[in-house]
Structure formats: structure tokens, C-alpha cells
Design a protein around this motif. Structure first.
Motif, PDB file in Angstrom:
ATOM      1  N   PRO A   1       0.817  -1.209   0.000  1.00 42.58           N
ATOM      2  CA  PRO A   1       0.000   0.000   0.000  1.00 42.58           C
ATOM      3  C   PRO A   1       0.859   1.270   0.000  1.00 42.58           C
ATOM      4  N   ALA A   2       0.407   2.232  -0.758  1.00 40.55           N
ATOM      5  CA  ALA A   2       1.099   3.529  -0.838  1.00 40.55           C
ATOM      6  C   ALA A   2       0.051   4.573  -1.154  1.00 40.55           C
ATOM      7  N   THR A   3       0.389   5.828  -0.914  1.00 42.56           N
ATOM      8  CA  THR A   3      -0.581   6.885  -1.224  1.00 42.56           C
ATOM      9  C   THR A   3      -0.748   6.980  -2.728  1.00 42.56           C
ATOM     10  N   CYS A   4      -1.996   6.933  -3.171  1.00 38.11           N
ATOM     11  CA  CYS A   4      -2.268   7.108  -4.593  1.00 38.11           C
ATOM     12  C   CYS A   4      -2.598   8.580  -4.833  1.00 38.11           C
ATOM     13  N   PHE A   5      -1.658   9.295  -5.402  1.00 41.30           N
ATOM     14  CA  PHE A   5      -1.841  10.715  -5.690  1.00 41.30           C
ATOM     15  C   PHE A   5      -2.635  10.877  -6.991  1.00 41.30           C
ATOM     16  N   PRO A   6      -3.069  12.085  -7.298  1.00 37.61           N
ATOM     17  CA  PRO A   6      -3.813  12.264  -8.555  1.00 37.61           C
ATOM     18  C   PRO A   6      -2.973  11.793  -9.745  1.00 37.61           C
TER      19      PRO A   6
ATOM     20  N   GLY B   1      -6.922  10.289  -7.742  1.00 37.15           N
ATOM     21  CA  GLY B   1      -6.197   9.638  -6.658  1.00 37.15           C
ATOM     22  C   GLY B   1      -7.120   9.274  -5.501  1.00 37.15           C
ATOM     23  N   GLN B   2      -6.515   8.703  -4.453  1.00 38.98           N
ATOM     24  CA  GLN B   2      -7.311   8.105  -3.380  1.00 38.98           C
ATOM     25  C   GLN B   2      -8.136   9.113  -2.576  1.00 38.98           C
ATOM     26  N   ALA B   3      -7.766  10.388  -2.619  1.00 40.37           N
ATOM     27  CA  ALA B   3      -8.499  11.383  -1.830  1.00 40.37           C
ATOM     28  C   ALA B   3      -9.421  12.220  -2.715  1.00 40.37           C
ATOM     29  N   ALA B   4      -9.656  11.764  -3.938  1.00 37.49           N
ATOM     30  CA  ALA B   4     -10.436  12.568  -4.887  1.00 37.49           C
ATOM     31  C   ALA B   4     -11.842  12.855  -4.366  1.00 37.49           C
TER      32      ALA B   4
ATOM     33  N   ALA C   1      -1.343  10.009   7.135  1.00 39.49           N
ATOM     34  CA  ALA C   1      -2.472  10.948   7.140  1.00 39.49           C
ATOM     35  C   ALA C   1      -2.082  12.249   6.429  1.00 39.49           C
ATOM     36  N   ALA C   2      -0.844  12.689   6.658  1.00 42.28           N
ATOM     37  CA  ALA C   2      -0.398  13.937   6.006  1.00 42.28           C
ATOM     38  C   ALA C   2      -0.331  13.738   4.491  1.00 42.28           C
ATOM     39  N   HIS C   3       0.116  12.573   4.067  1.00 39.74           N
ATOM     40  CA  HIS C   3       0.188  12.318   2.621  1.00 39.74           C
ATOM     41  C   HIS C   3      -1.216  12.225   2.020  1.00 39.74           C
ATOM     42  N   HIS C   4      -2.129  11.689   2.780  1.00 36.69           N
ATOM     43  CA  HIS C   4      -3.506  11.636   2.286  1.00 36.69           C
ATOM     44  C   HIS C   4      -4.066  13.060   2.151  1.00 36.69           C
ATOM     45  N   ARG C   5      -3.749  13.896   3.138  1.00 38.71           N
ATOM     46  CA  ARG C   5      -4.217  15.298   3.048  1.00 38.71           C
ATOM     47  C   ARG C   5      -3.607  15.990   1.834  1.00 38.71           C
ATOM     48  N   LEU C   6      -2.331  15.706   1.589  1.00 34.96           N
ATOM     49  CA  LEU C   6      -1.683  16.289   0.406  1.00 34.96           C
ATOM     50  C   LEU C   6      -2.364  15.779  -0.873  1.00 34.96           C
ATOM     51  N   ALA C   7      -2.697  14.494  -0.881  1.00 40.98           N
ATOM     52  CA  ALA C   7      -3.376  13.925  -2.063  1.00 40.98           C
ATOM     53  C   ALA C   7      -4.711  14.637  -2.281  1.00 40.98           C
ATOM     54  N   ARG C   8      -5.396  14.970  -1.211  1.00 44.39           N
ATOM     55  CA  ARG C   8      -6.685  15.668  -1.335  1.00 44.39           C
ATOM     56  C   ARG C   8      -6.479  17.092  -1.864  1.00 44.39           C
ATOM     57  N   ARG C   9      -5.479  17.768  -1.312  1.00 46.83           N
ATOM     58  CA  ARG C   9      -5.213  19.132  -1.762  1.00 46.83           C
ATOM     59  C   ARG C   9      -4.810  19.125  -3.239  1.00 46.83           C
TER      60      ARG C   9
ATOM     61  N   THR D   1      -3.566   3.590   0.355  1.00 45.49           N
ATOM     62  CA  THR D   1      -3.580   3.401   1.816  1.00 45.49           C
ATOM     63  C   THR D   1      -5.007   3.514   2.351  1.00 45.49           C
ATOM     64  N   ARG D   2      -5.830   4.293   1.663  1.00 43.99           N
ATOM     65  CA  ARG D   2      -7.257   4.373   1.962  1.00 43.99           C
ATOM     66  C   ARG D   2      -7.933   5.056   0.779  1.00 43.99           C
ATOM     67  N   VAL D   3      -9.254   4.984   0.724  1.00 41.79           N
ATOM     68  CA  VAL D   3      -9.964   5.637  -0.388  1.00 41.79           C
ATOM     69  C   VAL D   3     -11.149   6.413   0.161  1.00 41.79           C
ATOM     70  N   ASP D   4     -11.233   7.681  -0.195  1.00 40.37           N
ATOM     71  CA  ASP D   4     -12.379   8.499   0.206  1.00 40.37           C
ATOM     72  C   ASP D   4     -13.434   8.470  -0.887  1.00 40.37           C
ATOM     73  N   THR D   5     -14.686   8.467  -0.491  1.00 36.34           N
ATOM     74  CA  THR D   5     -15.740   8.535  -1.504  1.00 36.34           C
ATOM     75  C   THR D   5     -16.410   9.896  -1.435  1.00 36.34           C
ATOM     76  N   LEU D   6     -16.950  10.305  -2.560  1.00 30.95           N
ATOM     77  CA  LEU D   6     -17.668  11.576  -2.591  1.00 30.95           C
ATOM     78  C   LEU D   6     -18.893  11.491  -1.685  1.00 30.95           C
ATOM     79  N   LEU D   7     -19.517  10.326  -1.661  1.00 32.48           N
ATOM     80  CA  LEU D   7     -20.708  10.150  -0.835  1.00 32.48           C
ATOM     81  C   LEU D   7     -20.392  10.463   0.636  1.00 32.48           C
ATOM     82  N   ASP D   8     -19.327   9.875   1.143  1.00 30.19           N
ATOM     83  CA  ASP D   8     -18.958  10.114   2.552  1.00 30.19           C
ATOM     84  C   ASP D   8     -18.510  11.549   2.777  1.00 30.19           C
ATOM     85  N   GLU D   9     -17.663  12.026   1.891  1.00 30.04           N
ATOM     86  CA  GLU D   9     -17.039  13.335   2.136  1.00 30.04           C
ATOM     87  C   GLU D   9     -18.039  14.473   1.969  1.00 30.04           C
TER      88      GLU D   9
END
Ligand code: BGC
Length: 761
Positions: free
Chosen positions: A74-79, A481-484, A308-316, A365-373
Motif C-alpha cells: 500500500p502507498a498513497t495514490c496521488f492524482p 487519486g485516493q483522496a479525490a 495521514a499527512a500524505h492523504h491530506r496532500l493527495a486531497r489538496r 492506503t485508503r480511499v475516500d468517496t464523494l458520498l462520505d465526504e
């Protein structure tokens, strides 16, 4: 080697180690040990290094002997690159690169295979999601920043796929036929920018042939251009299984074969038989050792990986990449508290597509969904969800009806549509640019019943939007990416003001695209890049074809104005530059970011040139009413074209237009400048040069003029002579021999004399 990348002492050690190696050890180190690692030499303390995909995150296989697609660590999936390219934000790319570099360090990966700077010649190309842009400057600059980011963490990169690997059809063998000028100005340019600026540790050669020669054995590409011209210091690795003839590859400059295979005896035999100069093998070994030693010296312990910081970066990063395509009556951002029920429609909102398929597929490492977010940001508004379509784009009448009913009764509808993963994968091109029918039908059904409808697109490359005129708001979210999911929610609700700009043109229809008549093959194993330098936005501009959305387009929740363009024009030698300043102001009520795009065009070029080419850009953050003055430096290369006759870059003196655009089709400011060229490209005269051209050359003119004057007189002067001179203007020099005016030898002497003079134009 210049020593810019590999310190002198490591170079010296690499040379010393290479000298101590046996022929077998040398041959062996140029062939991978397995799928992912290089051959160590224990006797000499030479370690092995691990190469892992990229480019959207680290894809390390759990085993060095297996591809590991789908079961990597597992690794952070960036855009994906098509998303990140649309951020036009080099600082952000550097940050993402740094995060990837840190994760590589943690996983014990020494080289990440990316970024990719093949250009989006056609929207049909299956791997467009993995590439940064249709434009070489945007792709090259973004790639350079990514490389700087990764390498800043002591991890190498592999800039790929070198070169002219702009499609998947026949990717293992297709022969890309690209004329020299197009190659230099467009397809090699992105590589050149990244190599010169960011010094990637390695480049990956492409599978395909380029003008008849496989890239894996292409000496002009791998040695003459890459090393001798651009100064690449690291090694060149083959794309996985791109090697055809290992000794020939080593001779051409392909240092490392990956993955491993039974090539070592062949290399040794070639050296022993004198078919491969051992010095060429030594050069490959030293290139590899230089990077192996650099990698070893760059290994850093990472205390804790802050996932968590990398996930936040992926979201940004995903949010910065989202492009607001259309926003009538400011439907967005959603006034969510007043919206009433929000109908969230589309399976992608619950099971997101966030990356493309193939070797770049990261296990996130994790996946966010639009539904949840969206649920988290919605305040008190209830959100109701409907699938709308079946998996993989299949139609489902019951789901469609359910979605329509939901939308009708809601205050606002958000419809998430896009491409299923089977339509965007490595190894296969698309055959059309349409969304699945089920997705288009869903959009139409919702638009019929709900005026407040926002369409969110999830795709890695341009698509056709047949319902665009009826849709009030459209958001291009890419494969983010995973935080899209969170990033899309941020943009829809206004937590983030969108600032992405299209890194590729969206056409009205496939028939409008530059490579429509020549993609993906000419039917004889070749693909001919017939549109030449007129690719991407250059094509739409030249042909006056209005795209659906132009390159560089992207709206914001605020507005910007540009003003006060100043240009200090100059004389141009190799070190000259033109300084540009321009003021940009946030004229709206929200803070936001604007991308200022600088285009350049020559007013009356002597070769066909695009009217406007992107040469520089900057993304700037502005508070309401704030303004900033931006400065850009353009060098002579930004005005130059590749002169195929002289075999060099040439900037002609004359008038140029420098324009500032909010997109390639939305030019806000312009200035004309007259530049004086002091750069002297040699003019080459040969037997085929027409007399009119030869007369431009001072030496040839001196020799030819008396001959021509004699001929004019012999025609008796007057109209007849004029006619003859017009005829002769188009006549190659060698025909003077056919006409009996000169002998063949005299023609040769004249050509030699013209070319011998160093002060020729
Ligand atoms: C792809 C490369 C990738 C390599 C290793 C090849 O098929 O073209 O981009 O880095 O596989 O997975």
C-alpha cells in the motif's frame, strides 16, 4: 559526465569499480537480476537497487520476481498525471514528488518509474491518464518539478517513455514516423526541458520504433541527443521487455535491460567477437554504477511515515487539479444549507474511479468517496444517493428511473459520470471519446427534471459532452487519486475555489482532433505524425476549429483581470532574454488562484509555425482585490524553431507577438516585439539548393551572381530574361551542370567553397 548529478568522487569510484569487474560481471550488471532489481556484485561491494512503478505513487511488488499489479504494498495514490498536469502548479508537483520520494525511501525503493511526458497526441490514447499534457512546455515543467521533488528525497526517477510513444496500439513494435522538426519542437521538447532542468537519475526508453529504429537500440536518441546534446548523466533503462538486441542496445546507449533475461552470454560473446566495443559496455556499466552508488549514498532513514499527512496532500493536490468547465448563474459552489435535499447520483460517488489501469495502479492506503465526504460537509442538508447506472458503464433501466425520481424531488442534483476502467488502460487505446451511453442517458434524464444539476466528470482524458448546452454546471475531476472524493466535495461546496486549467483540449468531436486521420496506425506498422508541429492547441488555432473547451481553460468562483503587460525587447544571442511583466488582479469576492499563460508566435515566419505556443506560465494566489505583478523571462529558445536544414535551433530576427491568455483561446493581452537575432545558424548549401536560396548565402552569392548575370545577358535582356531568371530561381544548383553552364566538378567546388566559410550566414 558534467558532475552536476553524480559527484566527482562517486564517478571516480564507479570508474574504478568498472575497471575491477570481469567481462561477465560487467555484462551481468547491464541486465536486471529479476523483475525489479539490478544485479549486485558482492565481491566488490556493489549493491542492488530496486526500481518500482510510478508515477502516481509507489507501486512496489511484494516479490522481486512478480509484476505485483493489484497486490503491491500500500502507498498513497496521488492524482494521476492528467489531473496533476491540470493544476499547472509546479510547487504542488514538487510537494507530491517529495511525498512519493519519502514513501519510496520507506519501502526501500531507489528509483520510481516516472514521470511520463509522452504527449496527448490524440484523446484516444489509452495511457493519457498517465501523461501530463498535450503541450511540451507544460508537461516538461511539471515533470521537472516532480523529479525535483522525488530526487530531493534521495530517490531517483525514470523519465518515460523515451520517445514518441504516444499510443498503445502496437506499442511494442509500431514505428512512429515523426519529422525532425516536430520531434525536436514537440515530442522531445518535454523530455529536454525535464532533463536539462531536473537531471533525472534515469530515463526509460520506449517500446516502439522511432523513424525505423527501435528506441531500445536508437543511438541518435539515447546517445547523440540525450547525452551529447542534453548532458544526461544517469543511466537509461529499457521499458519492461523493450529490448530487442542487447549488444546493439548497449552500443546505442541503453545501459540497463529490465526485467532480467538470458542476455548476458550474448553480450559477452559480442564483446569477444569484436561486434561490441568493450568501451561501450564499460560506459554502460559506469552509468549504472554511478546511479547505484548515488542511490546507496542517498538512503535515508524515515522515522515515521505520516500517512495521514500524505492523504491530506493527495486531497489538496486533487482539489487543485479539478477544472471548473462551466458554471452558469453561479450554481456552484452549492449553497448547501439552502439546497434542500441533495441528490447524489452515479456509482462513482460510492465506488470511485481514481486511477487508471495497468502498471501504474497503486494499492492505496485508503480511499475516500464523494458520498462520505460530501456527507461530512453538507451541514444539515440531507443527501440521498442513487446508483444511476450499472458497473462498467452498463445500462440499468431501474437504476436510471430511481435516479430520475430522486433528482426530480431534490433541491439540487450532482451526477457523477465518467469512463469505466476498461476504457482507460495501459495496452489499449480508446476507439471513441464518448462516455458510456448509460452515463449520457443518465445525465439527460436528470437534466430533464432538475434545473439545478451539477455534472462531475471522472475520466483521465478528454471526452465528448453532447449534453453540454443543457447542463448548467460541469466539473472535470479527472482520476484524482485516493483522496479525490474529498477534493470533489471541497470544490462543490466552496471549501476550495477551483483553479485547475485544462492540460489538454476538449474537442467538440473526434473528427476535429489533430491526429484524426493518422491515429493509431497507417496500416503498415507505422503511425505517421502527419499533423506535424500543429498538435494540441496549436492545431485548433491554425485550423480555426473551435474546441468544446480550449487548452488552458478553467473557471473560478472569483474573477481575475490582467493588465499592464510590459515587454523589454532585446537583441538575441544565446544568452539573451526578454523580460515580461504583467499584473493580475482578483476582481471578485473570494480568494482564488489564477494561472497566467504566456504564449509566443512569430508574425511572418519563413517556415509554417503555430500562431501561438505556450512558453511560460505561473499560478498565483490572490485575495479579493489583491493584485500581483508577475515576471517572466523568455530566452532565445522560446522564440526559436528547429531548422532542419541547418540541424540547429534558429531564431529569426523579426516581429513576434507575445500574448497573455486565460486559455489558448482567451487571449487577454498582447504585445508585438521586434527582435534582432545575433544567433548564427550555419546555412548549408548543397547540390540540391535552389539558386534563390543559394543567393541568400554570401559566399555562394559571390560565386553564382557573375554566372547568372552572364546567363541573363545571353537571354537578350528584357522580358525573356526576367522569365528565365524566375525559372532559374527555383532551379537547384546542380542543374547548372545539366545546362552546361558549369561542369559537375565546378558545382562540387562551388558547394564546398560555400560550406567551408565560417562566416556563412
Ligand atoms: C510500462 C512502464 C512500466 C513498466 C514496469 C511497462 O509495461 O510501459 O511504464 O514502468 O511496465 O511496470
Amino acid at each position: 559526465m558534467t558532475g552536476q548529478l553524480i559527484p566527482q568522487e562517486l564517478q571516480a569510484r564507479a570508474r574504478d569499480l568498472a575497471r575491477q569487474m570481469t567481462l561477465e560481471e560487467k555484462a551481468a550488471i547491464t541486465v536486471g537480476r529479476d523483475f525489479w532489481t539490478t544485479q549486485p556484485v558482492q565481491r566488490l561491494g556493489i549493491p542492488s537497487i530496486w526500481l518500482a512503478d510510478g508515477p502516481t505513487g509507489v507501486r512496489k511488488s511484494p516479490s522481486a520476481h512478480a509484476p505485483g499489479i493489484g497486490d503491491s504494498l500500500p502507498a498513497t495514490c496521488f492524482p494521476t498525471a492528467s489531473a496533476l498536469g491540470s493544476s499547472w502548479d509546479v510547487d504542488l508537483a514538487r510537494e507530491v514528488g517529495a511525498a512519493i520520494g519519502i514513501e519510496a525511501q520507506v519501502q526501500g525503493v531507489q528509483i520510481v518509474l516516472g514521470p511520463g511526458v509522452n504527449l496527448k497526441r490524440s484523446p484516444l490514447a489509452g495511457r493519457n491518464f498517465e501523461y501530463l499534457s498535450e503541450d511540451p512546455v507544460l508537461a516538461g515543467e511539471m515533470a521537472a518539478a516532480l523529479i525535483e521533488g522525488v530526487q530531493g528525497q534521495g530517490v531517483g526517477t525514470s523519465l518515460k517513455h523515451f520517445a514518441a510513444n504516444e499510443q498503445e496500439t502496437g506499442r511494442m513494435y509500431v514505428d512512429s514516423i515523426v519529422d525532425e522538426r516536430t520531434l525536436r519542437e514537440i515530442y522531445l521538447r518535454a523530455f529536454e526541458i525535464a532533463v536539462r532542468k531536473a537531471l533525472p537519475w534515469t530515463l526509460m526508453c520506449a517500446y516502439n520504433r522511432l523513424n525505423g529504429e527501435y528506441c531500445a537500440e536508437h543511438r541518435a536518441l539515447l546517445t547523440d541527443i540525450l547525452r551529447d546534446e542534453w548532458g544526461h548523466e544517469g543511466f537509461v533503462v529499457s521499458d519492461w521487455m523493450a529490448v530487442n538486441d542487447r549488444p546493439a542496445g548497449i552500443d546505442a546507449g541503453l545501459d540497463l535491460q529490465m526485467p532480467g533475461g538470458p542476455s548476458v552470454p550474448g553480450v559477452m560473446a559480442a564483446v569477444r567477437d569484436g561486434e561490441l566495443d568493450e568501451a561501450r559496455l564499460d560506459a554502460a556499466v559506469e552509468d549504472i554504477l554511478g546511479i547505484v552508488l548515488l542511490a546507496e549514498a542517498s538512503i535515508r532513514p524515515v522515522a515515521v511515515l505520516d500517512k495521514a499527512a500524505h492523504h491530506r496532500l493527495a486531497r489538496r493536490a486533487a482539489a487543485e487539479s479539478i477544472v471548473l468547465l462551466k458554471n452558469e448563474a453561479n450554481l456552484l459552489p452549492l449553497a448547501i444549507e439552502q439546497a434542500g435535499t441533495v441528490a447524489l447520483i452515479g456509482g462513482f460517488a460510492r465506488e470511485p474511479r481514481f486511477q487508471g489501469a495497468g502498471s501504474s495502479e497503486v494499492v492505496p492506503t485508503r480511499v475516500d468517496t464523494l458520498l462520505d465526504e460530501l456527507g461530512r460537509l453538507k451541514g444539515t442538508s440531507p443527501i440521498e444517493f442513487a446508483e444511476g447506472y450499472g458497473p462498467e458503464g452498463t445500462a440499468d433501466a431501474a437504476r436510471l428511473l430511481e435516479a430520475k425520481n430522486l433528482a426530480r424531488d431534490a433541491g439540487v442534483a450532482i451526477v457523477v459520470v465518467g469512463l469505466p476502467s476498461s476504457m482507460e488502460t495501459e495496452g489499449r487505446d480508446r476507439t471513441h471519446i464518448d462516455l458510456p451511453n448509460s452515463h449520457n442517458d443518465l445525465v439527460r434524464a436528470v437534466l430533464d427534471v432538475q434545473p439545478n444539476t451539477v455534472i462531475v466528470l471522472v475520466n483521465g482524458s478528454a471526452v465528448r459532452l453532447p449534453w453540454l448546452a443543457e447542463a448548467p454546471a460541469v466539473v472535470e475531476a479527472w482520476l484524482g487519486g485516493q483522496a479525490a472524493g474529498g477534493a470533489i466535495a471541497d470544490v462543490l461546496t466552496g471549501v476550495v475555489n477551483p483553479s485547475g486549467k485544462l492540460s489538454e483540449t476538449f474537442p467538440v468531436r473526434l473528427e476535429d482532433t489533430p491526429a484524426f486521420l493518422s491515429f493509431p496506425t497507417a496500416g503498415d506498422g507505422t503511425v505517421r505524425f502527419t499533423e506535424g508541429v500543429f498538435t494540441g492547441h496549436r492545431w485548433y488555432d491554425a485550423r480555426k476549429i473551435a474546441p468544446l473547451f480550449p487548452f488552458g481553460h478553467g473557471l473560478s468562483y472569483t474573477t481575475f483581470a490582467c493588465d499592464g503587460l510590459t515587454v523589454d525587447a532585446a537583441e538575441f544571442g544565446d544568452d539573451g532574454s526578454v523580460e515580461i511583466t504583467v499584473m493580475v488582479e482578483n476582481t471578485g469576492a473570494r480568494s482564488g488562484k489564477e494561472v497566467v499563460q504566456v504564449y509566443v508566435g512569430e508574425c511572418t515566419p519563413r517556415v509554417p509555425r503555430p500562431r501561438r505556443e505556450l512558453k511560460a506560465f505561473a499560478k498565483v494566489a490572490l485575495e479579493p482585490e489583491e493584485d500581483k505583478t508577475l515576471q517572466f523571462s523568455l530566452t532565445w529558445r522560446d522564440f526559436a524553431f528547429y531548422d532542419v536544414v541547418a540541424g540547429t535551433w534558429e531564431m529569426d530576427g523579426g516581429e513576434y507577438e507575445i500574448t497573455i491568455g486565460a486559455s489558448a483561446a482567451d487571449i487577454r493581452l498582447g504585445a508585438r516585439v521586434t527582435l534582432e537575432s545575433t544567433h548564427q545558424a550555419p546555412v548549408v548549401i548543397d547540390r540540391g539548393t535552389p539558386l534563390s536560396n543559394a543567393l541568400q548565402h554570401p559566399v555562394a552569392r559571390g560565386l553564382l551572381q557573375p554566372i547568372l548575370d552572364g546567363m541573363t545577358q545571353s537571354f537578350g535582356g528584357g522580358e525573356a530574361s526576367e522569365m528565365m531568371m524566375m525559372f532559374l530561381a527555383d532551379t537547384p544548383i546542380r542543374k547548372l551542370a545539366i545546362m552546361g553552364v558549369l561542369t559537375d566538378d565546378q558545382v562540387d567546388d562551388l558547394v564546398a567553397a560555400a560550406n567551408a566559410r565560417p562566416d556563412g550566414l
